[in-house]
Design a protein around this motif. Sequence first.
Motif, PDB file in Angstrom:
ATOM      1  N   THR A   1      38.875  29.838  58.222  1.00  0.00           N
ATOM      2  CA  THR A   1      37.878  29.883  56.904  1.00  0.00           C
ATOM      3  C   THR A   1      38.560  30.890  55.998  1.00  0.00           C
ATOM      4  OG1 THR A   1      36.018  29.098  58.517  1.00  0.00           O
ATOM      5  CG2 THR A   1      35.618  30.155  56.370  1.00  0.00           C
ATOM      6  N   SER A   2      38.873  31.989  56.612  1.00  0.00           N
ATOM      7  CA  SER A   2      39.083  33.084  55.419  1.00  0.00           C
ATOM      8  C   SER A   2      40.441  32.823  54.621  1.00  0.00           C
ATOM      9  CB  SER A   2      39.490  34.503  56.089  1.00  0.00           C
ATOM     10  OG  SER A   2      40.599  34.231  57.251  1.00  0.00           O
ATOM     11  N   SER A   3      41.246  31.916  54.960  1.00  0.00           N
ATOM     12  CA  SER A   3      42.214  31.252  54.057  1.00  0.00           C
ATOM     13  C   SER A   3      41.806  30.416  52.693  1.00  0.00           C
ATOM     14  CB  SER A   3      43.190  30.582  54.718  1.00  0.00           C
ATOM     15  OG  SER A   3      42.803  29.241  55.312  1.00  0.00           O
ATOM     16  N   ARG A   4      40.412  30.032  52.753  1.00  0.00           N
ATOM     17  CA  ARG A   4      40.205  29.457  51.526  1.00  0.00           C
ATOM     18  C   ARG A   4      39.830  30.429  50.659  1.00  0.00           C
ATOM     19  NH1 ARG A   4      34.566  26.935  53.783  1.00  0.00           N
ATOM     20  NH2 ARG A   4      34.414  26.530  51.522  1.00  0.00           N
ATOM     21  N   PRO A   5      40.177  29.848  49.396  1.00  0.00           N
ATOM     22  CA  PRO A   5      40.443  30.810  48.058  1.00  0.00           C
ATOM     23  C   PRO A   5      38.697  30.989  47.464  1.00  0.00           C
ATOM     24  CG  PRO A   5      41.908  29.022  47.943  1.00  0.00           C
ATOM     25  CD  PRO A   5      41.230  28.663  49.117  1.00  0.00           C
ATOM     26  N   GLY A   6      37.891  29.900  47.994  1.00  0.00           N
ATOM     27  CA  GLY A   6      36.323  30.017  47.523  1.00  0.00           C
ATOM     28  C   GLY A   6      35.914  31.262  48.431  1.00  0.00           C
ATOM     29  N   VAL A   7      36.251  31.322  49.913  1.00  0.00           N
ATOM     30  CA  VAL A   7      35.649  32.194  50.655  1.00  0.00           C
ATOM     31  C   VAL A   7      36.060  33.666  50.061  1.00  0.00           C
ATOM     32  CG1 VAL A   7      35.718  33.083  52.759  1.00  0.00           C
ATOM     33  CG2 VAL A   7      35.318  30.635  52.483  1.00  0.00           C
ATOM     34  N   ARG A   8      37.367  33.835  49.739  1.00  0.00           N
ATOM     35  CA  ARG A   8      37.878  35.152  49.290  1.00  0.00           C
ATOM     36  C   ARG A   8      37.259  35.709  48.112  1.00  0.00           C
ATOM     37  NH1 ARG A   8      42.713  36.614  51.892  1.00  0.00           N
ATOM     38  NH2 ARG A   8      43.422  35.311  53.381  1.00  0.00           N
ATOM     39  N   LEU A   9      37.074  34.660  47.412  1.00  0.00           N
ATOM     40  CA  LEU A   9      36.406  34.916  45.823  1.00  0.00           C
ATOM     41  C   LEU A   9      34.998  35.205  46.164  1.00  0.00           C
ATOM     42  CD1 LEU A   9      36.398  34.876  42.751  1.00  0.00           C
ATOM     43  CD2 LEU A   9      35.781  32.404  42.913  1.00  0.00           C
ATOM     44  N   THR A  10      34.358  34.714  47.112  1.00  0.00           N
ATOM     45  CA  THR A  10      32.803  35.086  47.448  1.00  0.00           C
ATOM     46  C   THR A  10      32.946  36.227  47.968  1.00  0.00           C
ATOM     47  OG1 THR A  10      32.202  32.511  47.853  1.00  0.00           O
ATOM     48  CG2 THR A  10      31.036  34.561  48.899  1.00  0.00           C
ATOM     49  N   LEU A  11      33.667  36.886  48.961  1.00  0.00           N
ATOM     50  CA  LEU A  11      33.875  38.320  49.382  1.00  0.00           C
ATOM     51  C   LEU A  11      34.128  39.207  48.232  1.00  0.00           C
ATOM     52  CD1 LEU A  11      33.895  40.012  51.757  1.00  0.00           C
ATOM     53  CD2 LEU A  11      36.288  39.659  51.871  1.00  0.00           C
ATOM     54  N   ALA A  12      34.931  39.060  47.499  1.00  0.00           N
ATOM     55  CA  ALA A  12      35.240  40.079  46.414  1.00  0.00           C
ATOM     56  C   ALA A  12      34.115  40.189  45.443  1.00  0.00           C
ATOM     57  CB  ALA A  12      36.529  39.709  45.445  1.00  0.00           C
ATOM     58  N   ARG A  13      33.512  38.981  44.893  1.00  0.00           N
ATOM     59  CA  ARG A  13      32.311  39.171  44.125  1.00  0.00           C
ATOM     60  C   ARG A  13      31.182  39.757  44.566  1.00  0.00           C
ATOM     61  NH1 ARG A  13      32.395  33.318  40.724  1.00  0.00           N
ATOM     62  NH2 ARG A  13      33.833  33.599  39.525  1.00  0.00           N
ATOM     63  N   ALA A  14      30.988  39.303  45.840  1.00  0.00           N
ATOM     64  CA  ALA A  14      29.702  39.958  46.548  1.00  0.00           C
ATOM     65  C   ALA A  14      30.028  41.589  46.860  1.00  0.00           C
ATOM     66  CB  ALA A  14      29.497  39.355  47.901  1.00  0.00           C
ATOM     67  N   ALA A  15      31.074  41.893  47.135  1.00  0.00           N
ATOM     68  CA  ALA A  15      31.166  43.318  47.263  1.00  0.00           C
ATOM     69  C   ALA A  15      31.157  44.130  45.909  1.00  0.00           C
ATOM     70  CB  ALA A  15      32.695  43.644  47.855  1.00  0.00           C
ATOM     71  N   ALA A  16      31.671  43.506  44.820  1.00  0.00           N
ATOM     72  CA  ALA A  16      31.601  44.110  43.584  1.00  0.00           C
ATOM     73  C   ALA A  16      30.066  43.984  43.046  1.00  0.00           C
ATOM     74  CB  ALA A  16      32.550  43.321  42.330  1.00  0.00           C
ATOM     75  N   SER A  17      29.375  43.107  43.269  1.00  0.00           N
ATOM     76  CA  SER A  17      28.050  43.194  42.814  1.00  0.00           C
ATOM     77  C   SER A  17      27.160  44.060  43.823  1.00  0.00           C
ATOM     78  CB  SER A  17      27.423  41.527  43.050  1.00  0.00           C
ATOM     79  OG  SER A  17      28.227  40.815  42.320  1.00  0.00           O
ATOM     80  N   VAL A  18      27.320  44.243  44.851  1.00  0.00           N
ATOM     81  CA  VAL A  18      26.603  44.965  45.678  1.00  0.00           C
ATOM     82  C   VAL A  18      27.057  46.532  45.219  1.00  0.00           C
ATOM     83  CG1 VAL A  18      27.662  45.105  47.631  1.00  0.00           C
ATOM     84  CG2 VAL A  18      25.406  45.641  47.769  1.00  0.00           C
TER      85      VAL A  18
END
Length: 395
Positions: free
Chosen positions: A285-302
């Motif tokens: 699952t972690s290879s999906r670009p959308g998953v990586r984008l979600t992780l980056a955005r969530a970390a930046a937002s919080v």
Amino acid sequence: MPTTNMTPTTRSAHTTAGAPPTHTALAAAAGRAAELAAESATAADSGNRLSPAVAEALVDAGFARHLVGERWGGSAARRGAVQDLAQALATVGAGCMSAAWCGGVLAAVGRMCSHLPEEGQHELWGDGPDVPLAGSLAPSGVVREVPGGWRLSGTWDFASGVDHAHWTMVGGMVRGADDAPALRHFVLPSRAYTVLDTWHNVGLRGTGSNSLLVDDVFVPTHRSFAHHTVLMGEPDAAAPRLHRVPLKLINGLFFVAPGIGAVEGALHAWTEWTAKRVEVNGVRTSSRPGVRLTLARAAASVGAARLLVERAAAEADEAEVTHALTLSTTRDYSTAVDLLLDAVNGLLRMSGARGQARSSPIQRVWRDVHCMAGHAALQPDVNADAWARHALGEE
């Protein structure tokens, strides 16, 4: 879920350069309460209240005493008290946002009750400051003025932590100056009311924000105070700074800081889980670009939300208090909430059906953060409009 480290920041020009780090013990003591809260977070969510052990741990950690005056043994006068509170609330919130919410209520109601006449303060804290308090701020019920005080009857809703409180503060409308209606607060011992099982909410279930029923109870003058003294700040120059600042300068922090910890905890849990997930086609699952984008955005937002709240806490501790500062702070609290919503929405969306299971901390945090966002102190349109009118010179 991990605890968080909300390190004080002094980025703002409003803040005194070189302000010292926090000087109270709350942030360190909150760790034990956080462990207990995390262990029983699921039970609190399903049972609609904290366990007695968690409620007691919050008091033992120092949340109840934190914004009480030093004359009664509290920490309100110590430098860095707001920064310490923000860190402690996030620490507890990482494992159970409901527990952190109740910790914030303990501190907030303690600060408000510090505006009682001295006799009333002595009645609450004469034997020590570690007194569990609850509060229902919105005016309700019927208040009738009588010689020596008031008589109260009716129902007051949304009193977080009331099941464990020794005293609860309620609001009611009375005749003020020129006979205009004015909000006043009244403090009742637990023997004076009945707790009603009314809290069956979609989120923040563990707060146990039940209603209390009051049947013609007398409240003496020394256990009451006017809301405007809290809203505007205590005028007595000898009072601690945190009793003299406007309520809105710190009010949002009691609710946003738990959310920061909760979303950081959810992000940590989601990241560990996602790193192990495998799709039905065998792809990680972690290879999906959308998953990586979600992780980056969530970390930046919080992370951005945490910075906004850290700055607000530092300014509440050290900055010159102005009308403009109060308006920008409330604006920033609402903005931090929007960032937390963005983060947790992304995490839940990329969690699939398993992330929606009752056993998943992701869905619990998603529910809790959305309920936090609905709090009256955090409404984006109200807070943005007040700041914008000032910035545009329309006041």
